[in-house]
Design a protein around this motif. Structure first.
Motif, PDB file in Angstrom:
ATOM      1  N   THR A 172     -47.913   7.457 -36.635  1.00 51.31           N
ATOM      2  CA  THR A 172     -48.405   6.937 -35.425  1.00 51.31           C
ATOM      3  C   THR A 172     -47.631   6.226 -34.402  1.00 51.31           C
ATOM      4  O   THR A 172     -47.587   6.281 -33.366  1.00 51.31           O
ATOM      5  CB  THR A 172     -49.922   6.324 -35.605  1.00 51.31           C
ATOM      6  N   CYS A 173     -47.063   5.399 -35.156  1.00 49.75           N
ATOM      7  CA  CYS A 173     -45.811   4.671 -34.380  1.00 49.75           C
ATOM      8  C   CYS A 173     -44.870   5.364 -33.913  1.00 49.75           C
ATOM      9  O   CYS A 173     -44.359   5.363 -32.584  1.00 49.75           O
ATOM     10  CB  CYS A 173     -45.141   3.385 -35.244  1.00 49.75           C
ATOM     11  N   HIS A 174     -44.109   6.312 -34.614  1.00 47.67           N
ATOM     12  CA  HIS A 174     -43.223   7.100 -34.324  1.00 47.67           C
ATOM     13  C   HIS A 174     -43.543   8.020 -32.979  1.00 47.67           C
ATOM     14  O   HIS A 174     -43.083   8.083 -32.192  1.00 47.67           O
ATOM     15  CB  HIS A 174     -42.743   7.968 -35.228  1.00 47.67           C
ATOM     16  N   VAL A 175     -44.756   8.885 -33.141  1.00 46.99           N
ATOM     17  CA  VAL A 175     -44.968   9.589 -31.806  1.00 46.99           C
ATOM     18  C   VAL A 175     -45.398   8.867 -30.720  1.00 46.99           C
ATOM     19  O   VAL A 175     -45.032   9.233 -29.522  1.00 46.99           O
ATOM     20  CB  VAL A 175     -46.283  10.701 -32.503  1.00 46.99           C
ATOM     21  N   LEU A 207     -49.948   5.175 -40.893  1.00 45.26           N
ATOM     22  CA  LEU A 207     -50.952   4.850 -39.917  1.00 45.26           C
ATOM     23  C   LEU A 207     -50.145   3.327 -39.470  1.00 45.26           C
ATOM     24  O   LEU A 207     -50.259   2.485 -40.478  1.00 45.26           O
ATOM     25  CB  LEU A 207     -52.304   4.637 -40.463  1.00 45.26           C
ATOM     26  N   ASN A 208     -49.468   3.393 -38.577  1.00 51.82           N
ATOM     27  CA  ASN A 208     -48.926   2.193 -38.058  1.00 51.82           C
ATOM     28  C   ASN A 208     -48.878   1.792 -36.696  1.00 51.82           C
ATOM     29  O   ASN A 208     -48.937   2.714 -35.844  1.00 51.82           O
ATOM     30  CB  ASN A 208     -47.246   2.318 -38.072  1.00 51.82           C
ATOM     31  N   ASP A 209     -49.104   0.486 -36.048  1.00 53.47           N
ATOM     32  CA  ASP A 209     -49.269   0.284 -34.759  1.00 53.47           C
ATOM     33  C   ASP A 209     -47.761  -0.129 -34.559  1.00 53.47           C
ATOM     34  O   ASP A 209     -46.865   0.083 -35.362  1.00 53.47           O
ATOM     35  CB  ASP A 209     -49.978  -1.047 -34.763  1.00 53.47           C
ATOM     36  N   ARG A 220     -40.444   0.505 -33.949  1.00 52.17           N
ATOM     37  CA  ARG A 220     -40.666  -0.774 -34.798  1.00 52.17           C
ATOM     38  C   ARG A 220     -42.247  -0.803 -35.043  1.00 52.17           C
ATOM     39  O   ARG A 220     -42.917  -1.298 -34.117  1.00 52.17           O
ATOM     40  CB  ARG A 220     -40.125  -2.086 -33.830  1.00 52.17           C
ATOM     41  N   HIS A 221     -42.430  -0.987 -36.161  1.00 51.41           N
ATOM     42  CA  HIS A 221     -44.158  -0.947 -36.810  1.00 51.41           C
ATOM     43  C   HIS A 221     -44.654  -2.237 -36.579  1.00 51.41           C
ATOM     44  O   HIS A 221     -43.791  -3.445 -36.649  1.00 51.41           O
ATOM     45  CB  HIS A 221     -43.956  -0.602 -38.215  1.00 51.41           C
ATOM     46  N   GLU A 222     -45.738  -2.383 -36.165  1.00 51.02           N
ATOM     47  CA  GLU A 222     -46.532  -3.523 -36.234  1.00 51.02           C
ATOM     48  C   GLU A 222     -47.843  -3.390 -36.786  1.00 51.02           C
ATOM     49  O   GLU A 222     -48.564  -2.194 -37.348  1.00 51.02           O
ATOM     50  CB  GLU A 222     -47.188  -3.853 -34.390  1.00 51.02           C
ATOM     51  N   GLY A 227     -50.595  -4.281 -31.895  1.00 50.26           N
ATOM     52  CA  GLY A 227     -49.475  -3.719 -31.221  1.00 50.26           C
ATOM     53  C   GLY A 227     -49.950  -2.948 -30.055  1.00 50.26           C
ATOM     54  O   GLY A 227     -51.052  -3.132 -29.385  1.00 50.26           O
ATOM     55  N   THR A 228     -49.331  -2.005 -29.541  1.00 51.43           N
ATOM     56  CA  THR A 228     -49.508  -1.431 -28.347  1.00 51.43           C
ATOM     57  C   THR A 228     -50.164  -0.180 -28.443  1.00 51.43           C
ATOM     58  O   THR A 228     -50.613   0.148 -27.516  1.00 51.43           O
ATOM     59  CB  THR A 228     -48.001  -1.025 -27.504  1.00 51.43           C
ATOM     60  N   ILE A 229     -50.481   0.112 -29.653  1.00 50.53           N
ATOM     61  CA  ILE A 229     -51.609   1.244 -29.902  1.00 50.53           C
ATOM     62  C   ILE A 229     -52.789   0.505 -29.995  1.00 50.53           C
ATOM     63  O   ILE A 229     -53.887   1.278 -28.987  1.00 50.53           O
ATOM     64  CB  ILE A 229     -51.018   2.042 -31.239  1.00 50.53           C
TER      65      ILE A 229
END
Length: 277
Positions: A172-175, A207-209, A220-222, A227-229
């Motif tokens: 999710t962070c990558h896309v 599943l990463n913010d 950069r994972h959160e 995070g911004t997601i």
């Protein structure tokens, strides 16, 4: 709900199974070897027997970050071939599971040549009857990464003759960092994935913010919801009818207590969602 986190494999499968239970997870991901090197711990037959006796439904092994089958350097590609061969041989002793890797970076020789080399590596690996599903991970697009666009992954898969054992892990962070709007248009992103790759190929979700703005191409994972997601988008992802059957793996910047809190948070929102009439 199949949800877990990244766990240290230093204690073996039995220890990871125990940690999984302690943090309330139902699956987990682990590095197949040192993530920034080449060392690999020899498999313990007793540990493997314990795992097979009391294992989760599915687990995911992650290849080291140093693996780059798209490199223009022979020694780097040879290392990638060795790692992939050894890792998949071990995975075949725990059949029915998942093996994930970053497709690679073309490091200046061009995306077309990098893609050709990735296909060549996968072709060699998949010529035998594998019981492990090999996943190509969606990438953020930093540097010369291949795989930040769905079209790039689709091309790799289409060019591998024995592609039936290939799938995709969506991060999710990558896309998000690659520019796909999973916050405001999750349905549209999934439709695009389905048209280009096919949702039947989607086998797992990281599943990463994200710490970054959409399209930043930074990776950069959160922590979930910080995070911004954001948490509302994460809740929509885990409850989407075309995704909620998949295993979700947390790679957020956390310790075990933090993973336990995130798992509990996501389970609570997942349960609440399915209980609403």
């Amino acid at each position: 709900m199949l949800i877990g986190s990244h766990l240290s494999s230093s204690g073996g499968f039995a220890a990871m199974n125990q940690t999984m239970a302690q943090i309330g997870a139902s699956t987990y991901q682990y590095f197949s070897r040192n993530p920034r090197g080449s060392q690999k711990k020899k498999q313990d037959p007793k540990d493997l027997a314990l795992f097979l006796k009391d294992s989760p439904r599915v687990i995911l092994a992650h290849a080291p970050y140093t693996l780059n089958p798209a490199s223009g350097t022979d020694s780097v590609r040879d290392f990638a071939a060795l790692v992939l061969e050894e890792d998949l041989l071990e995975m075949e002793s725990i059949p029915g599971n998942l093996y994930n890797f970053h497709p690679g970076c073309h490091v200046g020789q061009g995306k077309e040549e990098g893609t050709r080399l990735i296909v060549e590596a996968l072709d060699r690996l998949t010529q035998r009857d594998l019981k492990t599903t090999i996943l190509l991970e969606t990438m953020a697009g930093k540097g010369t990464e291949i795989g930040s666009r769905f079209e790039e992954l689709a091309e790799i898969i289409a060019r591998v003759p024995h592609r039936q054992v290939l799938g995709v892990c969506l991060d999710t962070c990558h896309v998000h960092d690659a520019g796909y709007d999973i916050v405001n248009d999750l349905e549209g992103v999934l439709q695009e994935f389905d048209q280009i790759i096919g949702l039947e190929r989607l086998k797992a979700i990281h599943l990463n913010d994200s710490k970054n703005l959409p399209g930043s191409r930074k990776d950069r994972h959160e922590k979930i919801g910080e995070g911004t997601i954001g948490l509302p988008a994460m809740i929509r992802i885990i409850n989407h009818p075309r995704l909620n059957h998949l295993p979700f793996y947390l790679e957020t910047p956390n310790d075990l207590d933090g993973y336990a809190r995130e798992i509990e948070l996501l389970r609570r929102h997942w349960r609440e969602a399915i209980l609403i009439p």
